[in-house]
Each structure stands twice: as structure tokens, then as C-alpha cells.
Scaffold this motif. Structure first.
Motif, PDB file in Angstrom:
ATOM      1  N   ARG A   1      46.732  34.784  41.430  1.00 16.52           N
ATOM      2  CA  ARG A   1      46.413  35.818  42.413  1.00 16.52           C
ATOM      3  C   ARG A   1      45.238  36.632  41.873  1.00 16.52           C
ATOM      4  NH1 ARG A   1      50.729  37.131  45.884  1.00 16.52           N
ATOM      5  NH2 ARG A   1      52.457  35.684  45.719  1.00 16.52           N
ATOM      6  N   LEU A   2      44.021  36.210  42.229  1.00 19.75           N
ATOM      7  CA  LEU A   2      42.810  36.863  41.723  1.00 19.75           C
ATOM      8  C   LEU A   2      41.944  37.306  42.890  1.00 19.75           C
ATOM      9  CD1 LEU A   2      42.078  34.172  39.002  1.00 19.75           C
ATOM     10  CD2 LEU A   2      42.780  36.506  38.520  1.00 19.75           C
ATOM     11  N   VAL A   3      40.990  38.199  42.612  1.00 21.19           N
ATOM     12  CA  VAL A   3      40.032  38.605  43.650  1.00 21.19           C
ATOM     13  C   VAL A   3      38.915  37.567  43.661  1.00 21.19           C
ATOM     14  CG1 VAL A   3      38.524  40.435  44.493  1.00 21.19           C
ATOM     15  CG2 VAL A   3      40.598  41.014  43.248  1.00 21.19           C
ATOM     16  N   GLU A   4      38.890  36.744  44.711  1.00 22.16           N
ATOM     17  CA  GLU A   4      38.018  35.569  44.748  1.00 22.16           C
ATOM     18  C   GLU A   4      36.538  35.926  44.664  1.00 22.16           C
ATOM     19  OE1 GLU A   4      39.094  32.291  44.971  1.00 22.16           O
ATOM     20  OE2 GLU A   4      41.122  33.060  44.679  1.00 22.16           O
ATOM     21  N   GLU A   5      36.134  37.033  45.288  1.00 22.40           N
ATOM     22  CA  GLU A   5      34.696  37.315  45.362  1.00 22.40           C
ATOM     23  C   GLU A   5      34.205  38.213  44.225  1.00 22.40           C
ATOM     24  OE1 GLU A   5      37.133  39.523  48.304  1.00 22.40           O
ATOM     25  OE2 GLU A   5      36.628  37.421  48.120  1.00 22.40           O
ATOM     26  N   ASP A   6      35.062  38.410  43.200  1.00 20.95           N
ATOM     27  CA  ASP A   6      34.651  39.139  42.002  1.00 20.95           C
ATOM     28  C   ASP A   6      34.445  38.162  40.838  1.00 20.95           C
ATOM     29  OD1 ASP A   6      34.267  41.751  42.590  1.00 20.95           O
ATOM     30  OD2 ASP A   6      36.195  42.463  41.845  1.00 20.95           O
ATOM     31  N   THR A   7      33.704  38.606  39.832  1.00 20.33           N
ATOM     32  CA  THR A   7      33.536  37.755  38.655  1.00 20.33           C
ATOM     33  C   THR A   7      34.837  37.720  37.854  1.00 20.33           C
ATOM     34  OG1 THR A   7      32.833  39.640  37.331  1.00 20.33           O
ATOM     35  CG2 THR A   7      31.101  38.365  38.408  1.00 20.33           C
ATOM     36  N   ALA A   8      34.960  36.695  37.020  1.00 19.53           N
ATOM     37  CA  ALA A   8      36.131  36.595  36.148  1.00 19.53           C
ATOM     38  C   ALA A   8      36.229  37.841  35.285  1.00 19.53           C
ATOM     39  CB  ALA A   8      36.025  35.341  35.280  1.00 19.53           C
TER      40      ALA A   8
ATOM     41  N   GLN B   1      41.220  25.454  38.423  1.00 19.28           N
ATOM     42  CA  GLN B   1      42.562  25.998  38.318  1.00 19.28           C
ATOM     43  C   GLN B   1      42.913  26.383  36.878  1.00 19.28           C
ATOM     44  OE1 GLN B   1      44.212  26.929  40.774  1.00 19.28           O
ATOM     45  NE2 GLN B   1      46.033  27.560  39.657  1.00 19.28           N
ATOM     46  N   GLY B   2      42.536  25.516  35.935  1.00 21.68           N
ATOM     47  CA  GLY B   2      42.861  25.793  34.545  1.00 21.68           C
ATOM     48  C   GLY B   2      42.226  27.077  34.044  1.00 21.68           C
ATOM     49  N   VAL B   3      40.985  27.332  34.458  1.00 19.01           N
ATOM     50  CA  VAL B   3      40.289  28.550  34.034  1.00 19.01           C
ATOM     51  C   VAL B   3      40.896  29.759  34.727  1.00 19.01           C
ATOM     52  CG1 VAL B   3      38.066  29.715  33.917  1.00 19.01           C
ATOM     53  CG2 VAL B   3      38.180  27.240  33.644  1.00 19.01           C
ATOM     54  N   ARG B   4      41.180  29.622  36.025  1.00 20.04           N
ATOM     55  CA  ARG B   4      41.759  30.743  36.779  1.00 20.04           C
ATOM     56  C   ARG B   4      43.064  31.217  36.143  1.00 20.04           C
ATOM     57  NH1 ARG B   4      40.128  30.318  42.477  1.00 20.04           N
ATOM     58  NH2 ARG B   4      42.099  31.298  42.956  1.00 20.04           N
ATOM     59  N   ARG B   5      43.900  30.258  35.720  1.00 20.76           N
ATOM     60  CA  ARG B   5      45.181  30.624  35.092  1.00 20.76           C
ATOM     61  C   ARG B   5      44.941  31.513  33.884  1.00 20.76           C
ATOM     62  NH1 ARG B   5      49.625  29.333  37.088  1.00 20.76           N
ATOM     63  NH2 ARG B   5      49.575  27.596  38.526  1.00 20.76           N
ATOM     64  N   ARG B   6      43.956  31.115  33.081  1.00 24.84           N
ATOM     65  CA  ARG B   6      43.725  31.887  31.862  1.00 24.84           C
ATOM     66  C   ARG B   6      43.054  33.221  32.161  1.00 24.84           C
ATOM     67  NH1 ARG B   6      41.159  27.388  28.341  1.00 24.84           N
ATOM     68  NH2 ARG B   6      40.856  26.443  30.385  1.00 24.84           N
ATOM     69  N   VAL B   7      42.247  33.275  33.238  1.00 19.80           N
ATOM     70  CA  VAL B   7      41.683  34.570  33.644  1.00 19.80           C
ATOM     71  C   VAL B   7      42.826  35.506  34.030  1.00 19.80           C
ATOM     72  CG1 VAL B   7      40.286  35.753  35.394  1.00 19.80           C
ATOM     73  CG2 VAL B   7      39.460  33.631  34.368  1.00 19.80           C
ATOM     74  N   GLU B   8      43.814  34.957  34.731  1.00 23.07           N
ATOM     75  CA  GLU B   8      44.950  35.796  35.135  1.00 23.07           C
ATOM     76  C   GLU B   8      45.744  36.264  33.919  1.00 23.07           C
ATOM     77  OE1 GLU B   8      47.605  35.465  38.971  1.00 23.07           O
ATOM     78  OE2 GLU B   8      48.647  34.538  37.299  1.00 23.07           O
ATOM     79  N   ILE B   9      45.940  35.374  32.951  1.00 21.79           N
ATOM     80  CA  ILE B   9      46.646  35.777  31.729  1.00 21.79           C
ATOM     81  C   ILE B   9      45.857  36.887  31.029  1.00 21.79           C
ATOM     82  CG2 ILE B   9      47.440  35.017  29.445  1.00 21.79           C
ATOM     83  CD1 ILE B   9      47.889  32.230  30.666  1.00 21.79           C
ATOM     84  N   ALA B  10      44.532  36.728  30.980  1.00 22.34           N
ATOM     85  CA  ALA B  10      43.687  37.750  30.351  1.00 22.34           C
ATOM     86  C   ALA B  10      43.826  39.085  31.069  1.00 22.34           C
ATOM     87  CB  ALA B  10      42.230  37.298  30.357  1.00 22.34           C
ATOM     88  N   ARG B  11      43.929  39.034  32.416  1.00 20.76           N
ATOM     89  CA  ARG B  11      44.070  40.279  33.180  1.00 20.76           C
ATOM     90  C   ARG B  11      45.360  41.006  32.808  1.00 20.76           C
ATOM     91  NH1 ARG B  11      44.458  39.529  39.376  1.00 20.76           N
ATOM     92  NH2 ARG B  11      46.593  39.024  38.842  1.00 20.76           N
ATOM     93  N   THR B  12      46.472  40.263  32.696  1.00 21.33           N
ATOM     94  CA  THR B  12      47.721  40.939  32.335  1.00 21.33           C
ATOM     95  C   THR B  12      47.638  41.449  30.898  1.00 21.33           C
ATOM     96  OG1 THR B  12      48.679  38.823  31.737  1.00 21.33           O
ATOM     97  CG2 THR B  12      49.197  39.659  33.910  1.00 21.33           C
TER      98      THR B  12
END
Lengths: 584, 290
Positions: free
Chosen positions: A422-429, A475-486
Motif C-alpha cells: 500500500r504505497l502512494v503510486e505517484e510519489d518517489t520511493a 513488486q520485490g522493490v515495492r515490498r522493501r520500500v514498504e518495509i522501509a516506510r514502517t
């Protein structure tokens, strides 16, 4: 200067502003000046409406009412009591804010459509009062002869002086809006609008943000109304009618819902359009309707937003280098771990969790496995406050967690990731991670937050994706971006729901190393995944759930030998992943 | 005596509100979107009725199916223009496009017919009925009967007919409905058409006793909206009960004090209900969609 002009759509915006200035100086007749003044008035109202409709994403239908209230306050106090602008203007701002606070109370926690109804309803009540309280408001005819602006005895005359005053206030309003939204707060609003669950997992109090946005919208609306009545010199129920709301809505949508420049583009364009369409007589509002429909369907980001997208597509900018990594503070280490006792949760007749007892030591990594529908995700949802337990206790560091909201838990250091990112699609990582440092507005500046986000992205081996928009990541990168966010929220207890799904074998290896390192630094983790190999490598200990009950617990080696776990989870086959789907 | 008269007027108004609210809920359940244009669709129905009556000397009961058919066409256009192109966007987008449709209808009517109130012919002509010494308005009874007939027909359609099953399946889970071969796009367009036809019928019924002006739509959509909120978001039975409740409230308080007070009190009551029972008086339909 040249660098600034070449960035984004600054050049066309600067040209448009210069053209507007030139045109207003050269036109100079009272009619054009008045039209431009009106545009400035509406730009202020639109800037306010952007807070609630654009940034908070809630459909308020009260902006016209706030505008009208502000107009009436100035109209009545200015003409009947003869008070100066310095007093009437402040009162015009205060009354809409008070009304907004009262209306917002019952509906802030509800879904957007209740908000729309409540705001629409209050508009009707105020309109009825304005029409029927004749002795005070002048009834349907209103009050004529409202004086012009007089500040501490100095009269601001019609024409240029009033125009300059109105536009100064509009520019002041846009500066306010810019400061409010430029830091991590703006990113927090973006996350809340795109995904409330994700926002809560970052500790964002949605009610509070909506409330603030609504108050700001009322404030700007009231200010615009006050200026409107000084321009028109008459106050009547017309200022409260729905067409004002319609005009503000159309300007906001057409200009761009979240861009400050959009407020000005929308207001200037639409106020002039109304004049150009005068020959249509009754039909000019119809043109507004058509324009609104077309914009929402064909260009939902409005003129300014569409221009930005066009710039990115046709004249891509060189991507700015990622910021330098910054030291990130660490969480306080708890004395006690996580203790779950007798946790039970029913969905109708289905017992999703059945008297579950689990203990996790501080700094431990617990793997949670089990077949689909065994209650893994329910467990995460209950501990993180998304669902309420029917029975049982959850304690972290000896403090009872039951009954806390997800965002309150996240603020106290307990958070999670989601099965589907669950990320903001139009923002940078990078900005997706930086929002985790918001801390209710008390976090570091955006630059520091970005640096800290960079540290986390590097730690998870996705630093090279920092400046990319999330929508184009795998998908693999997005997962880790989400982990980084938490991780950016500096949690002490973190739940990862299928962190390895969508990652390559190599990426899983680096993820194991990264997670192990965070645990070593004191983070306690509970990890759900279907990949038994990954779970075995990353966890210190594994708990196996089946039909809501703990059926086995121990190290990876012990679990793989456990006969009960083997028969339910491994199902006699050598490949536990066979037939597993992503959700359970 | 007077109370019975009032109650009958209230019921007639409630029957018309119920038709509007029913159309609102149908679209809500099918698309999860708020159709803000519903009030203006009602007014459009009233104006079509008034316009037809001035050209053709038809009685109200013969006009009713014509108006409904025309409005079904309008409803179909609304779904094609304001819903279908943005069906996968957040609900607030559809909310905004239906506001746009409302603006277009309202100002279109204002342009064509002017701002003056219009009235449509009654369903049945003739003087008041005398029932045990009570002068009962023929039109009030006819409104109640016509609305009851239409609502019963609609409930039969959704609950027992094959078409209604397909509509319900589409409302519950669009992807699943598509997977088992239900033409989802057609079902949604049909739902919009039915909803507009019900709204148009309400417009014709209201236009006789209460007249219609182009700007009445806003007021009517608020009434339908309130009926649905106090009845429990998404609940058909609740919406019908809510419509009756607010119509009786409005009629009785208006007679006792005046219309302004009644309207003001209604909004205050709704805010109060939202504060203490956010899921409405009868509870929200829970877990409709994950």
C-alpha cells in the motif's frame, strides 16, 4: 533563477503569471480590475477548499457556506456597527471556523459520503437562517451599502488598491498553504488520501488531519467571503446559494486539486469564463457543469497536474541525485517482550483465533507459518488494532495493548506491513519512506527525513530506486520500500506480512541479512510468510498455526521434525509452497 | 380529523420520497457510488410531465409510463457519461461527476423552461373523495397507490426475477459476476435507468401537488440522502422507512410550526443521529464489500 525555471512546470507558470500581470496593467479599466479582484477572492476560497477536497480527499460541500458566512459577518458588522476591516475580517474568519468545528465532530470518523451530507445539510440550515432572520440579515433582500475596506481608518479604494489588497491576501494564503504542505505533512496527507490503512500503520491520526484540513478550508473560505462582500458592497442570500459552492468546486477541479498554482489558474480562468459565457445567459452555469464532467473524466489532475504529467512524459528532467544518507534514531529497547494470552477472535460462526498463546522475546524474530485461513493475518490484524479481540490479552513491554487504534499503536512503536503493498503510486520511493518520519508533524524536516529514508532504503538494498516513482517499480522493490516506510516510524515491534512474496531468491537472501541486522539492533519482529525456506533462515523461532490454534512451536529444525506441523503444513509433500496462494 | 388529513398528506409525500430514495439506494448498491444527480433527475421527470401535458391532453396515469421511459433513457446516458468512464476511480470521483450532471440538468431546465414553478396533471382528475365525512385528496391516495405499486414491482424484480438476480450479483461482487457471464456493464446501465425512471415517476407525482422549479433538486437529493443515512446505508427497507419518517416529520412539524423550522430541525436531528448512531437507525449493511 534559470535552474528554478527549468524545473517542473515553473517556466510556463511564470510566463502565465507575467502575462496576467501585463494584461491587468494594460487593461486597467474598472471592469477588468473588478474581474481580477473577483478572481483573487475565489483563488483564496479555492486554496482553502484544496485542503479538505484535494489534500484530505474528503468531499466537503460547505465551502460555499463558509464563504457566505464570512460575507455575512463582514456585511453585518461593517454596515450596521461600522467596525473596521481589522476587526470584521478576523470575525469573518472566526465564525466559519467555529461552525466547521461543530459540524465536523459527528462526521470526522465516518466515511466520506456522510461528510458530504453533513456539510450539505449545514449549508441549507445557514441559508434558511439568512433568509428568515430578517431583522438581523435583511432577509431575502439582504443588506446594501456595505462599506469598502477601511484599515485603522485608512480607506482602501476600489480599483487598484482593492485589487492589490485582495491579491496580497491570496498570496499570503498560498504561502500558508505552501508551508503547511511542503514538509512531511504534505506526504502524510497524500498517504492518507490514497490509503487509510497504510496511513494508520505510519501512525497518522486520520481524524486529526481531516479536522485540521477542514478548519483551514473554513478559514480561507471565510476570508474570501469577507473580501467578496467588500468588492460587491452588498450582502444577500445569493452568497450562500449552492452556485458559489459549484464555482469553487469547478475551479478546484479544473485548476488542479492539490497545486497552489492550480487554485490561481482555476480561479482566473473560470471567473473570466463566466463573463465570456454571459451571452449564454441561463446556460453559463451549464457550461460549468460540462467543464466539470469533462475534467473529472478526461483530466482528473486538472490543468496544472496534467501539465506536470506532460512535462514528465515529453521533456523528462534529469533525475536529481538521491540525498546523502542520514543517521536515523533508534527505538528504546523494551524490558519485556510480546505476550499474547488466550487470544480469541470469531467471524460469525468461524473461529479465526482460538485461545492463542504466543510469547516473543525482545529482539527475537518469530516466524509464523500455517496453511491458508489458519489465522496468521487475523493475528496481525488483532494485535495491530485493526480488529478487536473477542477474548484474551495482548501485552507489549508489560503494557496492555487491547482496544488501541492502529495509528495509536503505530505511534507507540508497534506497526506492520501489508500482504499487498500500500504505497502512494505517484510519489518517489524516497518520499514514500520519508513520510514514516512525520511523527504527527513533530518529526524532522523533510530534508533530514529524506536522508534517513535513504539510510533505510540502502539497508534494504533498494537505494538505487529512491528517486523513481513507485508506480514503475517491481513488486520485490515495492515490498522493501514498504518495509522501509514502517522502519522509518522507528518501531520496536514490527509485523511483516509476507515480506518475501515477489522477491527473487537473491533478493530474499539480502532481505534475511537486513532483517537479522535490524533484530540485532533491538527490533522485535513477527514475520508471516509461505516460503518455509525464507522463514527458517530469518527466524529465531517458528510458531505453526492451524485453524486458529498454535499446533507447534520451536526452532526451524524442531518444526520440520514435528509430526503435527508436518501433517498439516507440509502435508506430506516435499514442497510446502505447492498450491499456496498469496492470500489467506 | 385534522391529524388524519395531515398523516395522509405526510404519507403521500413519504411515498414520493421513498421512490427517490429507492432509486438512490439501487445505484449505491450497484456501484457503491452516491448519485448526487438523483434530485435533479426527479425534477427533470416533473418538467417532462409538465411539458408533455401542455402538448398532449393526457391524464396523469397515462403520462406516468411515458415519463418513466424517457427518464430511463436519461438514466442510461448518466451511467454512460458520468459513471462508466471512471468506474475504477475512488467513489469521490463519481460523486463529483454526478454533481456535474446535476448542474447540467438544473441549468438546462432553467434555460429551457425558465425559473417559474410548473405543475403536472394529477394522476386521476376529480374532486376529493368523501370517506366517512373526511375529505380525502384523490391525488394523495393515487400517489400512495402508484408509489406502492412501483416499489413492489421493483422489489419483485430484484428479489425474484432472473434479471434482478443478475443485478444483485453485480452489486455484490462485480468481478465474480463478470466471471460467471453476467453482462456487468449492461446491468449497471440498467440499474441507472431504473433508478432514474423511479426518480422521474416521483417527479411527476410531486409536480401536481407541490409544483417543481429547476432548483428543487438540491433539496430533494438531501431528503433522499437523509432517508438512506437514517435507514442504514445501503439498506432498501431502511431507506423506504427513512423516507416515510422524514416526510411525516416534515408534514407534522410544518403544520405545527412552519416549514423552515421543520427543515432546520430535520438537519439537526440527522447530525444528532450521525453522532450517536453512525450506522443509521436500523444498522448499516455490513461487510457488503471487503
Amino acid at each position: 533563477m534559470i535552474a528554478w525555471l527549468s524545473r517542473g512546470i515553473n517556466l510556463p507558470l511564470a510566463l502565465a503569471a507575467a502575462a496576467l500581470l501585463l494584461w491587468s496593467v494594460s487593461a486597467g479599466d474598472s471592469y477588468s480590475l473588478r474581474l481580477l479582484t473577483t478572481a483573487g477572492v475565489f483563488a483564496t476560497a479555492v486554496l482553502g477548499y484544496q485542503f479538505i477536497f484535494g489534500h484530505a480527499g474528503a468531499l466537503s460541500l460547505a465551502q460555499g457556506t463558509f464563504f457566505g458566512l464570512g460575507a455575512y459577518v463582514t456585511g453585518i458588522t461593517g454596515s450596521q456597527l461600522g467596525w473596521g476591516f481589522e476587526t470584521t475580517f478576523l470575525l469573518s474568519i472566526a465564525l466559519p471556523m467555529i461552525v466547521a468545528a461543530v459540524v465536523a465532530m459527528p462526521v470526522l470518523r465516518l466515511e466520506s459520503h456522510y461528510f458530504a451530507l453533513a456539510t450539505l445539510g449545514i449549508g441549507q440550515v445557514v441559508l434558511l437562517i439568512a433568509i428568515n432572520w430578517t431583522s438581523f440579515t435583511g432577509g431575502a433582500n439582504g443588506i446594501a451599502g456595505v462599506p469598502g475596506v477601511g484599515i485603522f481608518g485608512f480607506d482602501v479604494l476600489r480599483g487598484w488598491p482593492l485589487l492589490v489588497l485582495v491579491w496580497s491576501i491570496a498570496i499570503l494564503a498560498s504561502l500558508l498553504s505552501w508551508t503547511a504542505m511542503r514538509g512531511t505533512t504534505g506526504r502524510a496527507f497524500a498517504l492518507m488520501r490514497s490509503d487509510t490503512l497504510a496511513a494508520m500503520s505510519c501512525g497518522i491520526d486520520i481524524r486529526r488531519l481531516r479536522f485540521q484540513a477542514f478548519l483551514l478550508s473554513a478559514m480561507f473560505g471565510g476570508a474570501a467571503g469577507a473580501l467578496h462582500v467588500h468588492t460587491n458592497r452588498i450582502i444577500s442570500p445569493d452568497a450562500l446559494e449552492f452556485h458559489i459552492m459549484v464555482a469553487i468546486l469547478v475551479m478546484t477541479v479544473v485548476g488542479g486539486r492539490t497545486h497552489i498554482a492550480g487554485a490561481f489558474v482555476g480561479a482566473v480562468l473560470l471567473s473570466h469564463l463566466a463573463e465570456w459565457f454571459r451571452f449564454l445567459e441561463h446556460y453559463y452555469l451549464l457550461a460549468y457543469g460540462v467543464l466539470l464532467l469533462l475534467t473529472v473524466v478526461a483530466a482528473p489532475w486538472g490543468i496544472v497536474g496534467t501539465a506536470e504529467i506532460a512535462r514528465r512524459r515529453f521533456f523528462p528532467e534529469t533525475i536529481s541525485p538521491p540525498p546523502r544518507p542520514n543517521q536515523i534514531p533508534s527505538a528504546e529497547e523494551p524490558l519485556h517482550g510480546l505476550n499474547i494470552r488466550g487470544l480469541t477472535k470469531n467471524f460469525g460462526g468461524i473461529r479465526a483465533l482460538d485461545n492463542v498463546n504466543i510469547d516473543v522475546q525482545p529482539g527475537e524474530i518469530l516466524g509464523l507459518i500455517g496453511p491458508n485461513g489458519c489465522g496468521k493475518t487475523t493475528l496481525i490484524n488483532v494485535v495491530n488494532g485493526l480488529e478487536t479481540a473477542d477474548a484474551g490479552e495482548i501485552r507489549w513491554n508489560d503494557k496492555l495493548l487491547n482496544g488501541n487504534s492502529p495509528d495509536a499503536l503505530a505511534r507507540s512503536g508497534i506497526t506492520r506491513t501489508f500482504q499487498s503493498t500500500r504505497l502512494v503510486e505517484e510519489d518517489t520511493a524516497l518520499d514514500n519512506v520519508a513520510v514514516g518520519r512525520w511523527e504527527g508533524g513533530k518529526g524532522p524536516t523533510i530534508d533530514t527525513a529524506r536522508g534517513q529514508a535513504m539510510t533505510l532504503l540502502n539497508a534494504l538494498d533498494v537505494g538505487n530506486a529512491a528517486m523513481t516513482l513507485v508506480q514503475s517499480l517491481t513488486q520485490g522493490v515495492r515490498r522493501r520500500v514498504e518495509i522501509a516506510r514502517t522502519l522509518a516510524t522507528i518501531p520496536s515491534l514490527l509485523f511483516l506480512d509476507e515480506p518475501a512474496a515477489g522477491l527473487s531468491a537473491e533478493e530474499r537472501e539480502t532481505l534475511v541479512v537486513a532483517i537479522r541486522k535490524f533484530a540485532k539492533d533491538g527490533l522485535t519482529l513477527v514475520i508471516v510468510d509461505h516460503d518455509i525456506e525464507f522463514i527458517s533462515k530469518v527466524s529465531h523461532r517458528i510458531v505453526c498455526l492451524d485453524r486458529g490454534q498454535v499446533i507447534a512451536s520451536g526452532t526451524a529444525a524442531e518444526i520440520s521434525q514435528d509430526p503435527v506441523a508436518k501433517s498439516t503444513y507440509f502435508n506430506g509433500t516435499s514442497n510446502p509452497k505447492a498450491g499456496q496462494s498469496q492470500d489467506d | 380529523m385534522q391529524f388524519i388529513q395531515l398523516a395522509l398528506n405526510g404519507l403521500a409525500l413519504g411515498a414520493a420520497y421513498a421512490l427517490i430514495a429507492l432509486g438512490f439506494v439501487l445505484v449505491l448498491n450497484a456501484t457503491r457510488a452516491v448519485n448526487f444527480a438523483q434530485g435533479d433527475l426527479v425534477v427533470t421527470g416533473g418538467f417532462i410531465g409538465a411539458a408533455l401535458a401542455s402538448q398532449l391532453p393526457l391524464p396523469g396515469y397515462a403520462l406516468l409510463p411515458v415519463v418513466m421511459l424517457a427518464m430511463a433513457g436519461v438514466g442510461f446516458c448518466v451511467s454512460a457519461l458520468a459513471y462508466w468512464p471512471i468506474r475504477s476511480r475512488p467513489p469521490v470521483a463519481v460523486f463529483t461527476t454526478t454533481i456535474a450532471v446535476g448542474i447540467i440538468l438544473q441549468n438546462g431546465l432553467n434555460g429551457v423552461f425558465g425559473p417559474e414553478p410548473r405543475s403536472a396533471p394529477p394522476l386521476f382528475t376529480g374532486s376529493n373523495l368523501d370517506i366517512y365525512g373526511l375529505a380525502v385528496s384523490r391525488q394523495s391516495l393515487a400517489i400512495i397507490a402508484a408509489a406502492a405499486f412501483l416499489i413492489a414491482g421493483q422489489l419483485f424484480l430484484t428479489n425474484y426475477a432472473q434479471l434482478g438476480r443478475a443485478m444483485r450479483a453485480t452489486a455484490q461482487d462485480r468481478d465474480m459476476a463478470a466471471a460467471i457471464g453476467i453482462p456487468v456493464a449492461r446491468m449497471i446501465a440498467f440499474t441507472f435507468a431504473v433508478s432514474a425512471a423511479l426518480g422521474g415517476a416521483a417527479g411527476l407525482l410531486l409536480a401536481n401537488q407541490f409544483f417543481v422549479t429547476p432548483t428543487d433538486g438540491t433539496n430533494l437529493i438531501i431528503k433522499a440522502y437523509i432517508a438512506v443515512v437514517i435507514g442504514g446505508w445501503g439498506r432498501i427497507g431502511g431507506a423506504l422507512a427513512g423516507a416515510m419518517l422524514i416526510a411525516l416529520f416534515e408534514t407534522i412539524i410544518s403544520a405545527w410550526m412552519d416549514y423552515t423550522v421543520a427543515t432546520g430541525l430535520l438537519y439537526v436531528a440527522v447530525l444528532g443521529i450521525l453522532l450517536v448512531r453512525p450506522s443509521g437507525l436500523f444498522g448499516e449493511v455490513e461487510g457488503r464489500r471487503a
